[in-house]
Design a protein around this motif. Structure first.
Motif, PDB file in Angstrom:
ATOM      1  N   GLU A  52       0.810  -1.223   0.000  1.00 40.18           N
ATOM      2  CA  GLU A  52       0.000   0.000   0.000  1.00 40.18           C
ATOM      3  C   GLU A  52       0.845   1.276   0.000  1.00 40.18           C
ATOM      4  OE1 GLU A  52      -3.023  -0.268   3.035  1.00 40.18           O
ATOM      5  OE2 GLU A  52      -4.012  -1.945   2.023  1.00 40.18           O
ATOM      6  N   LYS A  53       2.089   1.166  -0.439  1.00 43.92           N
ATOM      7  CA  LYS A  53       2.928   2.355  -0.590  1.00 43.92           C
ATOM      8  C   LYS A  53       2.440   3.132  -1.809  1.00 43.92           C
ATOM      9  CE  LYS A  53       7.683   3.869  -1.390  1.00 43.92           C
ATOM     10  NZ  LYS A  53       9.083   3.448  -1.631  1.00 43.92           N
ATOM     11  N   ILE A  54       2.227   4.431  -1.651  1.00 44.26           N
ATOM     12  CA  ILE A  54       1.688   5.249  -2.728  1.00 44.26           C
ATOM     13  C   ILE A  54       2.794   5.587  -3.737  1.00 44.26           C
ATOM     14  CG2 ILE A  54       0.473   7.376  -3.306  1.00 44.26           C
ATOM     15  CD1 ILE A  54      -1.109   5.381  -1.576  1.00 44.26           C
ATOM     16  N   PHE A  55       2.483   5.395  -5.021  1.00 45.13           N
ATOM     17  CA  PHE A  55       3.423   5.755  -6.079  1.00 45.13           C
ATOM     18  C   PHE A  55       2.680   6.509  -7.178  1.00 45.13           C
ATOM     19  CE2 PHE A  55       1.611   1.855  -7.715  1.00 45.13           C
ATOM     20  CZ  PHE A  55       1.614   2.010  -9.097  1.00 45.13           C
ATOM     21  N   THR A  56       3.434   7.158  -8.068  1.00 45.00           N
ATOM     22  CA  THR A  56       2.836   7.899  -9.173  1.00 45.00           C
ATOM     23  C   THR A  56       2.779   7.024 -10.413  1.00 45.00           C
ATOM     24  OG1 THR A  56       3.694   9.996  -8.320  1.00 45.00           O
ATOM     25  CG2 THR A  56       2.978   9.967 -10.612  1.00 45.00           C
ATOM     26  N   ARG A 127      -7.763  -6.194   0.706  1.00 46.64           N
ATOM     27  CA  ARG A 127      -6.576  -5.338   0.618  1.00 46.64           C
ATOM     28  C   ARG A 127      -5.279  -6.144   0.618  1.00 46.64           C
ATOM     29  NH1 ARG A 127      -7.885   0.295   3.860  1.00 46.64           N
ATOM     30  NH2 ARG A 127      -5.661   0.629   3.541  1.00 46.64           N
ATOM     31  N   LYS A 128      -5.371  -7.444   0.834  1.00 50.55           N
ATOM     32  CA  LYS A 128      -4.188  -8.304   0.734  1.00 50.55           C
ATOM     33  C   LYS A 128      -3.672  -8.388  -0.698  1.00 50.55           C
ATOM     34  CE  LYS A 128      -5.097 -11.182   4.800  1.00 50.55           C
ATOM     35  NZ  LYS A 128      -5.396 -12.549   5.315  1.00 50.55           N
ATOM     36  N   ARG A 129      -4.468  -7.932  -1.662  1.00 56.48           N
ATOM     37  CA  ARG A 129      -4.020  -7.881  -3.058  1.00 56.48           C
ATOM     38  C   ARG A 129      -2.798  -6.973  -3.219  1.00 56.48           C
ATOM     39  NH1 ARG A 129      -5.256  -3.679  -5.999  1.00 56.48           N
ATOM     40  NH2 ARG A 129      -5.801  -4.787  -7.915  1.00 56.48           N
ATOM     41  N   GLU A 159      -6.418 -14.691  -5.942  1.00 59.91           N
ATOM     42  CA  GLU A 159      -6.022 -16.001  -6.470  1.00 59.91           C
ATOM     43  C   GLU A 159      -4.619 -15.926  -7.066  1.00 59.91           C
ATOM     44  OE1 GLU A 159      -7.286 -19.032 -10.121  1.00 59.91           O
ATOM     45  OE2 GLU A 159      -8.781 -17.638  -9.322  1.00 59.91           O
ATOM     46  N   TYR A 160      -4.337 -14.814  -7.767  1.00 62.23           N
ATOM     47  CA  TYR A 160      -3.016 -14.662  -8.374  1.00 62.23           C
ATOM     48  C   TYR A 160      -1.905 -14.618  -7.332  1.00 62.23           C
ATOM     49  CZ  TYR A 160       1.107 -12.731 -10.504  1.00 62.23           C
ATOM     50  OH  TYR A 160       2.415 -12.554 -10.891  1.00 62.23           O
ATOM     51  N   ILE A 161      -2.080 -13.791  -6.285  1.00 64.78           N
ATOM     52  CA  ILE A 161      -0.984 -13.628  -5.319  1.00 64.78           C
ATOM     53  C   ILE A 161      -0.711 -14.918  -4.540  1.00 64.78           C
ATOM     54  CG2 ILE A 161      -1.476 -11.166  -5.092  1.00 64.78           C
ATOM     55  CD1 ILE A 161      -2.581 -11.748  -2.294  1.00 64.78           C
TER      56      ILE A 161
END
Length: 228
Positions: A52-56, A127-129, A159-161
């Motif tokens: 959940e680190k914000i990036f641009t 939010r675990k995604r 499912e992917y993670i």
């Protein structure tokens, strides 16, 4: 081994090579976007990434800045031009995200980076995604993309993670190429642009307006903290 070490090396190498090869095309697109849609040609937006680190996030812009008589932006469907629709349907608007992958903000394959105001409406489980780098494409994108429900989309992400592997990533990439050429599931049924999670939950009466507005304020605060 693959998820922890090899995946990032492949992401960096392949995206850097793609960025170099596709640079002439990206320059042409940059010029066309400037001519047809105005400036800036590159759309920037804060998104939640790994942990959940914000990036641009970088994309080619697909909408104008048209406003109503009160100075408010018109709805997305009013500002989305024919050229913008073409960029979205071919996924050419996503090409600048290759730089995000080179930087380490994103991966080639992973859950698509959603809006911060989508994240705040997710449950703790959903939010675990964000436990992995968000991707240029992912399992949800090859199984309906924008034309599936939010619940289905997030379930595919989870499912992917839980099944990250070189084999699965290769399958997703090959299927993505096929989907791009077919231009499938670009829009949500009855809508020109994808619906935000909060709007979806409010429309389906899963939350009330008070909860909605509270979460929107929470998203604004997260974005401001991310810019510091």
């Amino acid at each position: 081994m693959y998820a922890k070490y090899i995946k990032r090396i492949l992401d960096f190498t392949l995206s850097l090579v793609a960025l170099i090869i596709l640079m002439p095309l990206m320059i042409i697109l940059w010029v066309l976007v400037r001519i047809k849609l105005g400036k800036p040609a590159i759309f920037k937006q804060q998104r939640p990434g790994k942990n959940e680190k914000i990036f641009t996030l970088y994309k080619f812009r697909t909408m104008t800045d048209e406003k109503d008589e009160n100075g408010n932006l018109l709805p997305d469907e009013k500002r989305l031009t024919k050229f913008g629709k073409f960029l979205r349907s071919t996924s050419l608007d996503e090409l600048p995200e290759l730089w995000n992958i080179v930087k380490g903000d994103m991966s080639i394959v992973g859950p698509r980076p959603q809006l911060v105001k989508d994240m705040v409406f997710m449950t703790e489980q959903q939010r675990k995604r964000h436990k992995v780098r968000q991707g240029l494409t992912g399992l949800a994108q090859i199984n309906g993309r924008n034309n599936i429900t939010w619940e289905q989309k997030i379930n595919y992400d989870l499912e992917y993670i839980n099944n990250v592997s070189f084999k699965n990533d290769c399958k997703i990439i090959l299927k993505t190429i096929e989907k791009v050429f077919k231009r499938e599931n670009i829009e949500t049924d009855g809508m020109q642009t994808a619906e935000d999670l909060g709007d979806y939950l409010l429309r389906n009466k899963v939350i009330d307006e008070v909860d909605y507005l509270t979460k929107i304020e929470e998203a604004k605060k997260i974005i401001e903290r991310g810019r510091i």
